[in-house]
Write a protein that holds these residues in place. Structure first.
Motif, PDB file in Angstrom:
ATOM      1  N   TYR A   1       0.816  -1.138  -0.089  1.00 63.76           N
ATOM      2  CA  TYR A   1       0.279   0.021  -0.073  1.00 63.76           C
ATOM      3  C   TYR A   1       0.953   1.287   0.156  1.00 63.76           C
ATOM      4  O   TYR A   1       1.985   1.317   0.472  1.00 63.76           O
ATOM      5  N   PHE A   2       0.263   2.268  -0.486  1.00 65.05           N
ATOM      6  CA  PHE A   2       1.064   3.611  -0.464  1.00 65.05           C
ATOM      7  C   PHE A   2       0.892   4.319   0.772  1.00 65.05           C
ATOM      8  O   PHE A   2       1.838   4.784   1.163  1.00 65.05           O
ATOM      9  N   ARG A   3      -0.125   4.323   1.380  1.00 66.03           N
ATOM     10  CA  ARG A   3      -0.515   4.978   2.502  1.00 66.03           C
ATOM     11  C   ARG A   3      -1.621   4.362   3.293  1.00 66.03           C
ATOM     12  O   ARG A   3      -2.346   3.361   2.730  1.00 66.03           O
ATOM     13  N   LYS A   4      -1.676   4.370   4.586  1.00 64.39           N
ATOM     14  CA  LYS A   4      -2.826   3.721   5.356  1.00 64.39           C
ATOM     15  C   LYS A   4      -2.986   4.559   6.621  1.00 64.39           C
ATOM     16  O   LYS A   4      -2.153   5.250   7.432  1.00 64.39           O
ATOM     17  N   ALA A   5      -4.174   4.422   6.986  1.00 67.81           N
ATOM     18  CA  ALA A   5      -4.798   4.803   8.284  1.00 67.81           C
ATOM     19  C   ALA A   5      -5.658   3.808   9.088  1.00 67.81           C
ATOM     20  O   ALA A   5      -6.364   3.186   8.348  1.00 67.81           O
ATOM     21  N   VAL A   6      -5.331   3.651  10.127  1.00 68.28           N
ATOM     22  CA  VAL A   6      -5.943   2.826  10.959  1.00 68.28           C
ATOM     23  C   VAL A   6      -6.402   3.333  12.194  1.00 68.28           C
ATOM     24  O   VAL A   6      -5.792   4.025  12.829  1.00 68.28           O
ATOM     25  N   GLY A   7      -7.705   2.809  12.399  1.00 67.73           N
ATOM     26  CA  GLY A   7      -8.217   3.423  13.833  1.00 67.73           C
ATOM     27  C   GLY A   7      -9.663   2.962  13.711  1.00 67.73           C
ATOM     28  O   GLY A   7     -10.243   2.118  13.235  1.00 67.73           O
ATOM     29  N   TYR A   8     -10.590   3.569  14.632  1.00 75.50           N
ATOM     30  CA  TYR A   8     -12.108   3.368  14.602  1.00 75.50           C
ATOM     31  C   TYR A   8     -12.554   4.519  14.309  1.00 75.50           C
ATOM     32  O   TYR A   8     -12.109   5.655  14.646  1.00 75.50           O
ATOM     33  N   ILE A   9     -13.729   4.503  13.968  1.00 78.06           N
ATOM     34  CA  ILE A   9     -14.779   5.641  13.484  1.00 78.06           C
ATOM     35  C   ILE A   9     -16.108   5.137  13.698  1.00 78.06           C
ATOM     36  O   ILE A   9     -16.760   4.011  13.725  1.00 78.06           O
ATOM     37  N   ASN A  10     -16.875   6.093  14.314  1.00 74.42           N
ATOM     38  CA  ASN A  10     -18.145   6.097  14.832  1.00 74.42           C
ATOM     39  C   ASN A  10     -19.100   6.036  13.534  1.00 74.42           C
ATOM     40  O   ASN A  10     -18.594   6.772  12.671  1.00 74.42           O
ATOM     41  N   VAL A  11     -20.210   5.376  13.479  1.00 69.56           N
ATOM     42  CA  VAL A  11     -21.153   5.141  12.093  1.00 69.56           C
ATOM     43  C   VAL A  11     -22.366   5.472  12.559  1.00 69.56           C
ATOM     44  O   VAL A  11     -22.916   5.145  13.576  1.00 69.56           O
ATOM     45  N   THR A  12     -22.861   6.629  12.046  1.00 66.68           N
ATOM     46  CA  THR A  12     -24.054   6.878  12.303  1.00 66.68           C
ATOM     47  C   THR A  12     -24.957   6.580  11.023  1.00 66.68           C
ATOM     48  O   THR A  12     -24.801   6.671   9.884  1.00 66.68           O
ATOM     49  N   ASP A  13     -26.260   6.010  11.229  1.00 65.70           N
ATOM     50  CA  ASP A  13     -27.235   5.499  10.143  1.00 65.70           C
ATOM     51  C   ASP A  13     -26.502   4.555   9.045  1.00 65.70           C
ATOM     52  O   ASP A  13     -27.024   4.649   7.889  1.00 65.70           O
ATOM     53  N   ASN A  14     -25.621   3.865   9.435  1.00 66.29           N
ATOM     54  CA  ASN A  14     -24.941   3.156   8.450  1.00 66.29           C
ATOM     55  C   ASN A  14     -24.123   3.773   7.451  1.00 66.29           C
ATOM     56  O   ASN A  14     -24.227   3.222   6.051  1.00 66.29           O
ATOM     57  N   LYS A  15     -24.004   5.126   7.637  1.00 64.62           N
ATOM     58  CA  LYS A  15     -23.291   5.674   6.454  1.00 64.62           C
ATOM     59  C   LYS A  15     -21.914   6.310   6.932  1.00 64.62           C
ATOM     60  O   LYS A  15     -21.899   6.904   8.037  1.00 64.62           O
ATOM     61  N   LEU A  16     -21.113   6.438   6.188  1.00 63.81           N
ATOM     62  CA  LEU A  16     -19.695   6.949   6.005  1.00 63.81           C
ATOM     63  C   LEU A  16     -19.657   7.735   4.596  1.00 63.81           C
ATOM     64  O   LEU A  16     -20.107   6.947   3.777  1.00 63.81           O
ATOM     65  N   CYS A  17     -18.770   8.438   4.512  1.00 58.18           N
ATOM     66  CA  CYS A  17     -18.535   9.214   3.178  1.00 58.18           C
ATOM     67  C   CYS A  17     -16.870   9.102   3.003  1.00 58.18           C
ATOM     68  O   CYS A  17     -15.967   9.515   4.006  1.00 58.18           O
ATOM     69  N   LEU A  18     -16.689   9.286   1.772  1.00 60.78           N
ATOM     70  CA  LEU A  18     -15.196   9.096   1.429  1.00 60.78           C
ATOM     71  C   LEU A  18     -14.948  10.390   0.952  1.00 60.78           C
ATOM     72  O   LEU A  18     -15.696  10.739  -0.167  1.00 60.78           O
ATOM     73  N   VAL A  19     -13.990  11.138   1.142  1.00 58.28           N
ATOM     74  CA  VAL A  19     -13.552  12.529   0.838  1.00 58.28           C
ATOM     75  C   VAL A  19     -12.214  12.764   0.469  1.00 58.28           C
ATOM     76  O   VAL A  19     -11.383  11.846   1.066  1.00 58.28           O
ATOM     77  N   ASP A  20     -11.887  13.788  -0.125  1.00 61.29           N
ATOM     78  CA  ASP A  20     -10.655  14.402  -0.644  1.00 61.29           C
ATOM     79  C   ASP A  20     -10.551  15.753  -0.127  1.00 61.29           C
ATOM     80  O   ASP A  20     -11.748  16.361  -0.262  1.00 61.29           O
ATOM     81  N   CYS A  21      -9.459  16.013   0.577  1.00 66.62           N
ATOM     82  CA  CYS A  21      -9.277  17.451   0.935  1.00 66.62           C
ATOM     83  C   CYS A  21      -8.157  18.103   0.274  1.00 66.62           C
ATOM     84  O   CYS A  21      -7.278  17.541  -0.139  1.00 66.62           O
TER      85      CYS A  21
END
Length: 92
Positions: free
Chosen positions: A72-92
């Motif tokens: 892999y080129f980059r990786k993020a590992v951790g926990y995320i809270n999920v509301t209404d079974n939805k998460l968004c993939l974003v670029d900043c």
């Protein structure tokens, strides 16, 4: 994700993430904001490049404790809270 001038890619809980950083933000402030929001479980974000580049990225999202065995080129590992079974993939 289709290409654009981006430095960061993240998975975000849009219901909980506090998106406003500062009207006069700088990179250190942005990184602090991301770090704080990651601690709250509202975002997983990683810096893709040192400077913005136009490139298309392939993103693999793994759930659970599955071990990543491929390169892999980059990786993020951790926990995320999920509301209404939805998460968004974003670029900043």
């Amino acid at each position: 994700m289709t290409f654009g001038d981006t430095n960061f890619i993240g998975v975000v809980n849009a219901e909980r993430y506090k998106s406003f950083v500062d009207q006069d933000w700088d990179l250190d402030g942005l990184l602090t904001h991301f770090s704080n929001e990651m601690k709250e479980g509202n975002i997983l974000v990683c810096q893709m490049t040192e400077e913005g580049i136009e490139h298309s990225w392939s993103v693999d999202i793994k759930i659970g404790t599955e071990e990543i065995t491929h390169q892999y080129f980059r990786k993020a590992v951790g926990y995320i809270n999920v509301t209404d079974n939805k998460l968004c993939l974003v670029d900043c």
